[in-house]
Design a protein around this motif. Structure first.
Motif, short mmCIF file in Angstrom:
data_model
loop_
_atom_site.label_atom_id
_atom_site.label_comp_id
_atom_site.label_asym_id
_atom_site.label_seq_id
_atom_site.Cartn_x
_atom_site.Cartn_y
_atom_site.Cartn_z
N GLU A 72 0.83 -1.20 0.00
CA GLU A 72 0.00 0.00 0.00
C GLU A 72 0.87 1.25 0.00
N LEU A 121 14.93 11.82 -3.34
CA LEU A 121 14.91 10.40 -3.73
C LEU A 121 13.90 10.17 -4.85
N THR A 122 14.21 9.23 -5.72
CA THR A 122 13.25 8.85 -6.76
C THR A 122 12.30 7.81 -6.17
N VAL A 123 11.24 7.58 -6.90
CA VAL A 123 10.28 6.55 -6.49
C VAL A 123 10.98 5.21 -6.37
N ALA A 124 11.85 4.93 -7.33
CA ALA A 124 12.57 3.64 -7.31
C ALA A 124 13.40 3.51 -6.04
N VAL A 180 11.17 8.88 2.92
CA VAL A 180 10.81 9.20 1.54
C VAL A 180 11.72 10.28 0.95
N ILE A 219 3.13 5.92 -2.90
CA ILE A 219 4.33 6.58 -3.43
C ILE A 219 4.18 6.79 -4.93
N GLU A 220 3.72 5.75 -5.62
CA GLU A 220 3.59 5.85 -7.08
C GLU A 220 2.54 6.87 -7.48
N ALA A 221 1.59 7.11 -6.60
CA ALA A 221 0.57 8.12 -6.88
C ALA A 221 1.01 9.49 -6.38
N GLY A 222 2.23 9.57 -5.86
CA GLY A 222 2.73 10.85 -5.39
C GLY A 222 2.13 11.31 -4.08
N ILE A 246 12.86 4.94 -3.13
CA ILE A 246 11.99 4.73 -1.97
C ILE A 246 11.49 3.30 -1.97
N GLU A 247 11.12 2.80 -3.15
CA GLU A 247 10.58 1.44 -3.20
C GLU A 247 11.66 0.41 -2.90
N THR A 299 1.92 1.85 -3.53
CA THR A 299 0.82 2.43 -4.31
C THR A 299 0.73 3.92 -4.03
#
Lengths: 377, 378
Positions: free
Chosen positions: B279, B348-351, B342, B284-287, B353-354, B282
């Motif tokens: 979750e 940081l990029t999304v990648a 984050v 993070i990817e949605a900003g 963080i993930e 999800t």
């Protein structure tokens, strides 16, 4: 997991067998059925609808990007008008590809493709990025400062003063370079997804058309989940939140700035394009589609709903939703204030359609919906 | 009804002559009902405790409605101790029940919850939105009507508290009822009562999982991870089988089901951590940073619960828990900064963080032996 898979496979076998043996299932105009057991519905959806949607989106963003580069070298009114038109075309093309955001390359590439359409933008952040000449649009912090919503802001928010922002304004040079960075990012990501799908690239198209069955990892399972998750964005984010109807049961005011494409004012058109795209997946007939779609699985399985066929109920709901949304004029941000009833009508039918697509249809096809609205409970 | 009487008659006759355990007279030819509808079911006390918990949560969540919606720490403490008559009674009388949530927590968790209450009381006085170093109320960017009271470190204490309550339920079920309680007696009625109290804390209707209406606490989380783990049926069947076994003096079967429940609740808490990483991704990817702080805080609550489980069968070691906490914040594992997680100031990029959320999920997967089909690790 195995218990569930066995039950689903048994159910799928009945459905898939009936598809392959029935006459309508073997009509393959517009696509080839290779010898063997490939599902002709998946072949139609993959080859005639999904891949062409990505191809069209890539063409549109490539064209937009090169026009932006040209605009930046010597900005003038004609070029600005042109990129504004190309932006709208690209945004419309997006609406026919977002349905696949949650499967395949769109979901496995980094960043994920859906991050190209996170709205509303953080305008303050865009302005400050421009100010300090920070064009690094791919940090997490800039998720709300990139993609189509950022272009919407950059190309339309200043109205008649837009050209000046790129010519005489003190930050014109920074703004041009930010505009270019946002567009280049869109182009890179869209093309990466297209390459991932293409036979000459990652060949996900093959994975898709051969992913038979109805398990969680089957193409049918993935497609329905992705399409449903995307369709809920229509109900919730394009209509519900701006109307102040989400969350249900809480009284919220109308929120005009929450619409998609607030500045370019094409929100209703975008919503309609998305709705028609989802309808097209269901009917299997968008673009070069030959009419083999999700409806085919349902019709062949003869699934009933309230005394009639479920497939007919869904078809009718789509038609009604399209009619309602066609009656909603742009700019949506105005319409939700001046004539909210018209938008609410579309919202209500969209809600019913969500229930049909997320509960009745998947259950009829033995598909498990795995994305959730688990909200901190 | 008749079937139950006959074995107890046999039990009475045999126990007069030999003081062996009941197991020698166990009836193993009984059927197990498919819903939790036995004679003498009494899980009222557990339902009262969950109702109290619901109301404590509602009181805490008032603080989210806007900055400076003050929630009194004293009130929350009083609710935990059931003094002051703060509960709203319904068919379940709460204020006069004589029950207290406070006594249900293991000691370390109780101290933590009291600290969390202090934090909520303090931060709810903030008059601004939240930002690094500043507590306050901020909205989710995707769903702006969802508001979160965040700590100076971006922690959403409401959810950390809620997960501590769930940890309390799991502790009562796994470490108390399924352990000391049922091993302290062979009296059928007393055993049934312990069993019912345990079931009542699971948070599901009697016909779960056929019905998934009104799922709460771990009942809800079992449902969220059920697709791969099959936790709904395995937990429910254990409860049903064990309760039927008790009624038929089949204590061997009862203990087997108890052992199953003990390990299942341990791994369920762990699985919930992975679910929260999904979750978070999800979000993070949605900003949606604020929603991500929310789900990260939920996961933090579940991680802390692992330490409160004192069962000898607990899978994770203390050293591994420390390792896990360090993945949230290597500098301050006991008070992590979610803003740093984050990379709010580090771009940081999304990648990137993930990669962090992945690391947490992978570590749990390794420790608890989850396979990718059981619990997709992102």
């Amino acid at each position: 997991m195995q218990r569930i898979a066995i039950l689903f496979l048994a159910g799928a076998a009945i459905i898939i067998l009936s598809v392959n043996c029935s006459k309508s299932g073997s009509k393959t105009s517009g696509s080839t059925t290779t010898a063997g057991n490939n599902d002709s519905i998946l072949l139609n959806l993959g080859n005639n609808i999904i891949l062409p949607s990505y191809q069209a989106l890539a063409t549109a963003v490539n064209s937009l990007d090169s026009s932006i580069d040209d605009f930046n070298t010597s900005p003038n009114t004609t070029k600005l008008t042109n990129i504004q038109v190309l932006f709208k075309n690209a945004y419309l093309a997006w609406q026919s590809a977002s349905e696949y955001d949650y499967l395949g390359p769109a979901s496995t590439n980094q960043p994920v493709l859906s991050a190209l359409n996170v709205w509303p933008t953080n305008n303050t952040l865009i302005d400050s990025n421009v100010s300090v000449n920070n064009d690094n649009v791919n940090t997490f912090a800039n998720t709300a400062a990139k993609g189509f919503p950022a272009l919407d802001y950059l190309l339309f928010s200043a109205g008649g003063n837009t050209l000046a922002n790129y010519t005489t304004d003190a930050e014109a040079a920074h703004r041009s370079s930010y505009l270019a960075a946002v567009s280049a990012d869109i182009k890179t990501e869209v093309n990466a997804v297209l390459t991932g799908w293409s036979a000459s690239g990652g060949n996900y198209i093959n994975t898709f058309v051969t992913g038979e069955g109805n398990s969680v990892s089957s193409s049918l399972g993935l497609l329905i989940n992705s399409m449903d998750e995307d369709f809920e964005i229509l109900k919730n984010d394009r209509l519900g939140i701006p109307l102040g109807l989400i969350p249900v049961g809480v009284t919220s005011p109308v929120l005009p700035k929450e619409v998609e494409a607030y500045y370019s004012g094409i929100s209703a058109q975008l919503a309609l394009a998305q709705l028609k795209a989802v309808q097209g997946i269901f009917l299997g007939n968008s673009g070069k589609g030959n009419g083999l779609g999700l409806v085919t699985y349902l019709t062949n399985a003869g699934v009933k709903y309230n005394g009639g066929l479920l497939s007919d109920t869904i078809k009718t709901a789509f038609t009604l939703d399209v009619t309602d949304l066609q009656a909603v004029p742009d700019p949506l941000s105005q319409t939700i204030q001046s004539n909210p009833a018209s938008v609410q009508a579309a919202f209500t039918v969209s809600q019913k359609l969500v229930a049909l697509l997320k509960t009745d249809m998947p259950s009829a096809l033995g598909v498990l919906i795995t994305y959730g609205d688990n909200d901190g409970d | 009804m008749r079937r139950i009487i006959i074995p107890s008659l046999i039990f009475m006759i045999f126990s007069y002559s030999c003081k062996k355990s009941n197991q020698s007279t166990a009836n193993t030819n009984y059927s197990v009902p498919t819903t939790y509808t036995f004679a003498n079911v009494n899980d009222t006390a557990s339902l009262q405790l969950l109702a109290m918990a619901d109301q404590v949560m509602a009181a805490i969540n008032h603080a989210n409605s806007s900055p400076n919606t003050v929630v009194s720490t004293q009130t929350l403490d009083d609710m935990l101790n059931n003094t002051g008559g703060y509960f709203v009674d319904s068919a379940l009388t709460l204020n006069a029940s004589g029950l207290k949530l406070a006594t249900c927590f293991p000691a370390a968790a109780l101290t933590a919850v009291q600290d969390y209450f202090d934090s909520v009381g303090l931060y709810s006085q903030s008059t601004t939105a939240a930002s690094p170093g500043v507590p306050g109320v901020s909205p989710s960017s995707v769903t702006p009507s969802k508001l979160y009271l965040l700590s100076p470190n971006g922690v959403y204490y409401s959810q950390v508290i809620k997960k501590a309550i769930m940890g309390m339920c799991a502790y009562q079920i796994a470490d108390v009822y399924m352990a000391d309680s049922i091993n302290s007696t062979t009296d059928t009625t007393i055993l049934e009562h312990y069993w019912d109290k345990a079931f009542g804390l699971f948070g599901v209707p009697v016909n779960f999982p056929t019905s998934t209406t009104g799922l709460r606490y771990f009942g809800s989380y079992s449902n969220q991870v059920n697709a791969g783990l099959g936790s709904n049926t395995s937990i429910m069947n254990a409860f049903l089988k064990g309760r039927a076994a008790i009624a038929n003096n089949d204590l061997t079967t009862m203990k087997a089901q108890a052992a199953l429940l003990i390990t299942t609740f341990d791994s369920l808490d762990a699985a919930a951590i992975v679910q929260e990483m999904h979750e978070t991704n999800t979000n993070i990817e949605a900003g949606d940073a604020v929603a991500a702080y929310g789900t990260l805080s939920e996961s933090l609550g579940f991680v802390r619960n692992l330490a409160y489980n004192n069962s000898p069968n607990r899978v994770i070691t203390n050293a591994q828990i420390a390792q896990l906490l360090a993945l949230y914040d290597s500098v301050n594992p006991n008070s992590p900064s979610l803003y740093n997680f984050v990379g709010v100031n580090a771009g940081l990029t999304v990648a990137q963080i993930e990669a962090k959320t992945n690391a947490i999920a992978q570590l749990i997967g390794q420790i608890y032996g989850f396979t990718a089909t059981e619990l997709p690790l992102l």
